[in-house]
Write a protein that holds these residues in place. Structure first.
Motif, PDB file in Angstrom:
ATOM      1  N   GLU A   1       2.553  -6.105  26.773  1.00  0.00           N
ATOM      2  CA  GLU A   1       2.904  -5.772  28.114  1.00  0.00           C
ATOM      3  C   GLU A   1       3.950  -4.655  28.158  1.00  0.00           C
ATOM      4  OE1 GLU A   1       4.182  -8.473  31.277  1.00  0.00           O
ATOM      5  OE2 GLU A   1       2.701  -9.808  30.348  1.00  0.00           O
ATOM      6  N   ASN A   2       4.926  -4.738  27.340  1.00  0.00           N
ATOM      7  CA  ASN A   2       5.981  -3.742  27.276  1.00  0.00           C
ATOM      8  C   ASN A   2       5.401  -2.372  26.925  1.00  0.00           C
ATOM      9  OD1 ASN A   2       8.500  -4.268  28.019  1.00  0.00           O
ATOM     10  ND2 ASN A   2       9.230  -4.987  26.036  1.00  0.00           N
ATOM     11  N   GLU A   4       2.428  -1.413  27.364  1.00  0.00           N
ATOM     12  CA  GLU A   4       1.601  -0.965  28.480  1.00  0.00           C
ATOM     13  C   GLU A   4       2.474  -0.387  29.581  1.00  0.00           C
ATOM     14  OE1 GLU A   4      -1.264  -3.067  31.554  1.00  0.00           O
ATOM     15  OE2 GLU A   4      -1.631  -3.693  29.477  1.00  0.00           O
ATOM     16  N   LEU A   5       3.593  -1.039  29.880  1.00  0.00           N
ATOM     17  CA  LEU A   5       4.519  -0.538  30.905  1.00  0.00           C
ATOM     18  C   LEU A   5       5.111   0.812  30.476  1.00  0.00           C
ATOM     19  CD1 LEU A   5       6.498  -3.667  32.103  1.00  0.00           C
ATOM     20  CD2 LEU A   5       5.030  -2.228  33.460  1.00  0.00           C
TER      21      LEU A   5
END
Length: 127
Positions: A1-2, A4-5
């Motif tokens: 997720e990180n 991707e962000l």
């Protein structure tokens, strides 16, 4: 997720930078165009000022010529034609008079000789 962000943020920044670069390029082009227009207008204004200055100079010259013409006409109207006498040069006038007198005397002398010769001829014819 990180990750991707982070990728999204990087992508957003890249798009934002790309948009800003395009906007900046577009603004620079518009600025250059406006600058060229201003230079063209400035040159046109300078030429117009030169024409105005030339016209002003011509108007002044025209006014001066009209004034001189008016003064000359006034001077001509105030001159009495009878007051203008042709005054011959004394020496030239004396020589001309002597030449005329000499011509007259010479003519009279020749006329007298002719009359004398005619009389002699007439007298000789009758004798």
């Amino acid at each position: 997720e990180n990750a991707e962000l982070k990728e999204r943020i990087r992508s957003s920044w890249a798009n934002l930078n790309s948009d800003q670069d395009q906007s900046r390029d577009q603004l620079v082009r518009k600025l250059a165009q406006k600058d060229a227009e201003i230079r063209g207008l400035t040159e046109a204004m300078e030429r117009l000022q030169e024409v105005v200055d030339d016209q002003s100079s011509l108007a002044t010259k025209c006014w001066n010529l009209e004034r001189e013409l008016r003064e000359a006409k006034e001077a001509r109207e105030t001159v009495d034609p009878m007051s203008i006498a042709i005054k011959p040069d004394d020496e030239a006038w004396r020589r001309e008079t002597q030449t005329r007198q000499g011509s007259q005397e010479s003519h009279e002398h020749l006329l007298a000789r002719c009359q004398h010769a005619e009389k002699e001829l007439s007298d000789t014819s009758t004798a």
